[in-house]
Design a protein around this motif. Structure first.
Motif, mmCIF file in Angstrom:
data_model
loop_
_atom_site.group_PDB
_atom_site.id
_atom_site.type_symbol
_atom_site.label_atom_id
_atom_site.label_comp_id
_atom_site.label_asym_id
_atom_site.label_seq_id
_atom_site.Cartn_x
_atom_site.Cartn_y
_atom_site.Cartn_z
ATOM 1 N N ILE A 380 0.377 -1.530 0.183
ATOM 2 C CA ILE A 380 -0.614 0.480 0.242
ATOM 3 C C ILE A 380 0.757 1.372 -0.239
ATOM 4 O O ILE A 380 1.744 1.366 1.036
ATOM 5 C CB ILE A 380 -1.237 -0.133 1.179
ATOM 6 C CG1 ILE A 380 -2.040 -1.202 1.240
ATOM 7 C CG2 ILE A 380 -1.726 1.415 1.103
ATOM 8 C CD1 ILE A 380 -2.870 -1.864 2.711
ATOM 9 N N ILE A 381 1.019 1.953 -1.298
ATOM 10 C CA ILE A 381 2.132 2.322 -1.855
ATOM 11 C C ILE A 381 1.477 4.271 -1.028
ATOM 12 O O ILE A 381 0.770 3.899 -2.498
ATOM 13 C CB ILE A 381 3.104 2.455 -3.078
ATOM 14 C CG1 ILE A 381 3.310 1.573 -2.288
ATOM 15 C CG2 ILE A 381 3.848 3.821 -3.215
ATOM 16 C CD1 ILE A 381 4.473 1.175 -2.004
ATOM 17 N N ALA A 382 1.557 4.699 -0.403
ATOM 18 C CA ALA A 382 1.248 6.420 -0.126
ATOM 19 C C ALA A 382 -0.213 7.101 -0.481
ATOM 20 O O ALA A 382 0.109 7.777 -1.767
ATOM 21 C CB ALA A 382 2.002 7.327 -1.214
ATOM 22 N N GLU A 383 -1.315 5.999 -0.069
ATOM 23 C CA GLU A 383 -2.235 6.414 -0.031
ATOM 24 C C GLU A 383 -2.615 8.034 0.141
ATOM 25 O O GLU A 383 -2.419 8.231 0.165
ATOM 26 C CB GLU A 383 -2.921 5.889 0.586
ATOM 27 C CG GLU A 383 -3.760 4.057 -0.721
ATOM 28 C CD GLU A 383 -4.628 3.418 0.186
ATOM 29 O OE1 GLU A 383 -5.560 2.474 -0.295
ATOM 30 O OE2 GLU A 383 -4.749 3.404 1.497
ATOM 31 N N PHE A 384 -3.616 8.536 -1.314
ATOM 32 C CA PHE A 384 -3.847 9.921 -0.108
ATOM 33 C C PHE A 384 -5.668 9.871 -0.445
ATOM 34 O O PHE A 384 -6.122 8.796 -1.477
ATOM 35 C CB PHE A 384 -3.261 11.019 -1.342
ATOM 36 C CG PHE A 384 -3.559 10.793 -3.080
ATOM 37 C CD1 PHE A 384 -3.095 9.964 -3.569
ATOM 38 C CD2 PHE A 384 -4.737 11.549 -3.366
ATOM 39 C CE1 PHE A 384 -2.953 9.929 -4.812
ATOM 40 C CE2 PHE A 384 -4.771 11.769 -4.605
ATOM 41 C CZ PHE A 384 -3.734 10.452 -6.208
ATOM 42 N N VAL A 385 -6.471 10.638 -0.332
ATOM 43 C CA VAL A 385 -7.312 11.101 -0.582
ATOM 44 C C VAL A 385 -7.900 12.672 -0.859
ATOM 45 O O VAL A 385 -7.254 13.288 -0.405
ATOM 46 C CB VAL A 385 -8.613 10.497 0.335
ATOM 47 C CG1 VAL A 385 -8.044 11.710 1.898
ATOM 48 C CG2 VAL A 385 -10.059 10.398 0.330
ATOM 49 N N ASN A 386 -8.901 12.991 -1.416
ATOM 50 C CA ASN A 386 -9.045 14.135 -2.463
ATOM 51 C C ASN A 386 -10.053 15.044 -2.381
ATOM 52 O O ASN A 386 -10.923 14.734 -3.394
ATOM 53 C CB ASN A 386 -7.907 14.407 -4.055
ATOM 54 C CG ASN A 386 -8.132 16.059 -4.416
ATOM 55 O OD1 ASN A 386 -8.517 16.477 -3.166
ATOM 56 N ND2 ASN A 386 -7.606 15.560 -5.301
ATOM 57 N N PRO A 387 -10.999 14.425 -1.034
ATOM 58 C CA PRO A 387 -12.348 15.064 -1.355
ATOM 59 C C PRO A 387 -12.564 16.432 -1.572
ATOM 60 O O PRO A 387 -11.843 17.708 -1.807
ATOM 61 C CB PRO A 387 -12.848 15.085 0.102
ATOM 62 C CG PRO A 387 -11.466 14.467 1.111
ATOM 63 C CD PRO A 387 -10.088 14.193 -0.118
#
Ligand code: UTP
Length: 615
Positions: A380-387
């Motif tokens: 799991i590589i550097a997940e991000f979220v952009n809501p």
């Protein structure tokens, strides 16, 4: 027992409670886990058994599949989402305290002796290299009905991207002192899987061995409805699912065990490539050479970038003893620079370029380092979220969001031990993708940006051939750039030096000497043992030579004059007609044979083609 209590204690769960005895153990387990993770809404108001059973079964199948594919399962995904959403709400700046510096770069923009030296090093490393092609993207911007890998990169001979990539792998194998299959991993998604496999099968795996090709399928991930990490529902029995991004490749190489297997098989580097970049193999040998010589664990192939250009910038970010070389999105780079070292933001150097080279997502990764990191992170590589928030209170989203991951973010997990470097190549030599439909490409060109369309990708494909001829000293000039339906295209000369013929500039030089090529001529060479001495192509002439393995063909003192190939623009009617192949409609022209000279040698032997001795 605890689950039963939960079910009986909540009237909304009465339906699922009556269905419960009929559910399988894994189905019960996933429901129990989700109830525990405050996802009761997923099971609210279920119908009694006998009503909507198929929809319920499909829903549970989705839950089980995602639970299985995501390391840490659905509850792991929800926990990650909650953490990242909390950080996003807080407005945490991921680069807080970091100062950007120029990364460690190797400049390979000139095709000079240094370039040759790196190519030689890379070539000696072909037998320790595997390729990873990320091809799960939908290609919405292009809007092509088939998979992008099946689109021809050029329409003189209509070679598809997949065929071109496979031909490069075969050519690498034929240059090894003890040939071994080059492992080829292709990441597909639900959108691309069936057509990718069909294409491989219909084309006999493009000459590759079936066993050397590994297909990995990325799954969609559930969308999240709110800051509490509640999964979003489309209907009562259907999740909203969205793509997780090309960073999934890291997870899949880990969970499939392939990365570890490749390491055991002696593979030292993985080269990550995209679905529609026909230029990539021009850069691969030298980039591999750089990785080997410099000991880079992660080598980003990059291009010079103009400040402000909408391309991620590669920067070394320094905070105390921590140094990370990362891709910083262009809209984050400028504010970061203004807040730290440069009040004017990203300023050009003497050559007009940013000191932060542009990322083109061709990556060369050291396998041993990679396997360690995958083990540590489960891939799991550097997940991000952009809501997209409904308002500034950031308490609700405009629409469900999801976690995402990008393959270039792997170095975010690196420590002081790992070495990251950047190899800068000439832009059109190393990168020219086919991402945009013709009309959008024309708008992009008019706005001064790169068109990244079928026509520009094809135009650049021939350009790389010309650059190779120029490196071998062949005389010639280029025709002027023109606009075809508003998209720039350079008619010629159209040069295709197939991978079988040459993989490095040195090889081109050793096989071609003297000669010239006129600006609308076409030259195609396909075969390992072809040499050209003083071959002249006049006007619009075309010369095509194909030689099978073992056919040694010498072409000398030949002046080629014929009507060659003609580029014919599609009429408005043809452009609008379904009878015109879609791969032509996306570029607005076709290329017609008007009498190209072809020599094909299908039997091993020695052949000479010269003025008065034409076989
Ligand atoms: P692109 O930027 O070309 O995105 O992806 P895309 O999704 O294919 O196209 P658009 O944005 O819908 O127009 C870069 C590379 O990453 C792969 C693509 O197939 C391409 O090779 N990719 C992208 C994946 O493999 N999986 C993804 O989830 C997204």
């Amino acid at each position: 027992m605890e689950v039963e209590n939960r079910l009986s204690g909540n009237s909304a769960l009465a339906g699922v409670s009556t269905c419960w005895p009929k559910l399988s153990a894994p189905e019960q387990a996933v429901i129990a886990d989700l109830l525990e993770a405050d996802q009761g809404h997923l099971f609210a108001d279920w119908d009694e058994p006998g009503t909507e059973d198929q929809a319920k079964a499909a829903f549970l199948d989705d839950l089980l599949r995602i639970n299985e594919s995501y390391p840490g399962g659905l509850t792991g995904y929800i926990a990650n989402a909650r953490d990242l959403l909390a950080e996003a709400k807080e407005g945490k700046n991921p680069f807080e305290g970091f100062v950007p510096q120029q990364p460690d770069t190797v400049n390979l923009t000139e095709l000079n002796e240094e370039y040759d030296r790196y190519e030689r090093l890379g070539r000696d490393h072909f037998d320790k290299t595997a390729f990873v092609l990320v091809a799960g993207g939908l290609g919405e911007r292009l809007g092509y009905s088939g998979i992008k890998l099946d689109i021809p990169v050029e329409v003189t001979e209509t070679t598809t991207y997949l065929a071109h990539y496979a031909a490069n792998l075969k050519a690498m194998e034929s240059r090894m002192s003890s040939p071994r299959p080059v492992p080829f991993i292709i990441m597909v998604s639900e959108d691309t899987q069936a057509k990718t496999v069909a294409s491989l099968e219909a084309n006999h795996w493009f000459g590759l061995k079936k066993e050397q090709v590994h297909i990995l399928k990325q799954e969609l991930v559930p969308a999240i409805a709110d800051n509490d990490g509640h999964l979003a529902l489309k209907t009562r029995y259907e999740l909203v699912l969205k793509p997780h991004g090309h960073g999934d490749i890291h997870m899949l190489l880990h969970t499939s065990g392939i990365a570890a297997q490749l390491e055991e098989q002696g593979i030292e580097h993985l080269v990550f490539i995209q679905d529609t970049n026909g230029q990539v193999f021009n850069a691969v040998p030298a980039a591999l050479g750089v990785s080997v010589e410099k000991g880079f664990d992660f080598n980003s192939i990059a291009v010079n970038r103009i400040p402000g250009e909408a391309v991620g910038g590669l920067a070394k970010l320094v905070k105390g003893d921590t140094q990370l070389t990362l891709n910083v999105e262009y809209n984050q780079l400028d504010p970061l620079l203004r807040a730290t070292i440069s009040p004017e933001g990203d300023v050009p150097n003497e050559q007009g370029f940013s000191v932060f080279p542009g990322n083109i997502n061709i990556l060369v990764i050291n396998v041993a380092t990679y396997v360690q990191i995958l083990k540590r992170t489960q891939g799991i590589i550097a997940e991000f979220v952009n809501p997209k928030y409904a308002d500034e209170t950031k308490s609700a989203f405009k629409k469900p969001t999801r976690l995402e991951t990008m393959m270039q973010d792997l170095p975010k997990l690196f420590g002081a031990e790992e070495k990251v470097g950047v190899s800068i190549f000439d832009r059109r030599w190393s990168f020219s993708a086919n991402k945009n439909k013709m009309a959008d490409a024309a708008v992009k060109h008019a706005a001064g940006g790169p068109s990244e369309s079928a026509a520009t990708a094809e135009s650049d494909f021939y350009l790389a051939g010309r650059m190779k001829l120029a490196a071998a000293g062949v005389q010639g000039s280029e025709s002027a750039e023109e606009l075809i339906h508003g998209v720039p295209f350079t008619r010629g000369p159209r040069v295709l030096l197939r991978p079988s013929f040459a993989l490095t500039l040195n090889e081109v030089r050793s096989k071609i000497s003297g000669g010239s090529i006129a600006d609308e001529a076409t030259l195609i060479l396909d075969g390992k043992d072809i040499t050209l001495e003083n071959v002249e192509l006049a006007g619009r002439s075309a010369l095509l030579i194909k030689a099978c393995d073992g056919a040694k063909v010498t072409v000398k003192n030949l002046k080629v004059e014929n009507d060659g190939f003609e580029l014919v623009k599609l009429t408005d009617e043809e452009q609008a007609s379904d009878a015109t192949p879609e791969y032509l409609r996306i570029r607005g022209y076709r290329i017609e044979d008007r009498g190209a000279k072809r020599y094909e040698f299908t039997e091993p032997g020695e052949y000479v083609v010269e003025v008065d001795h034409v076989p």
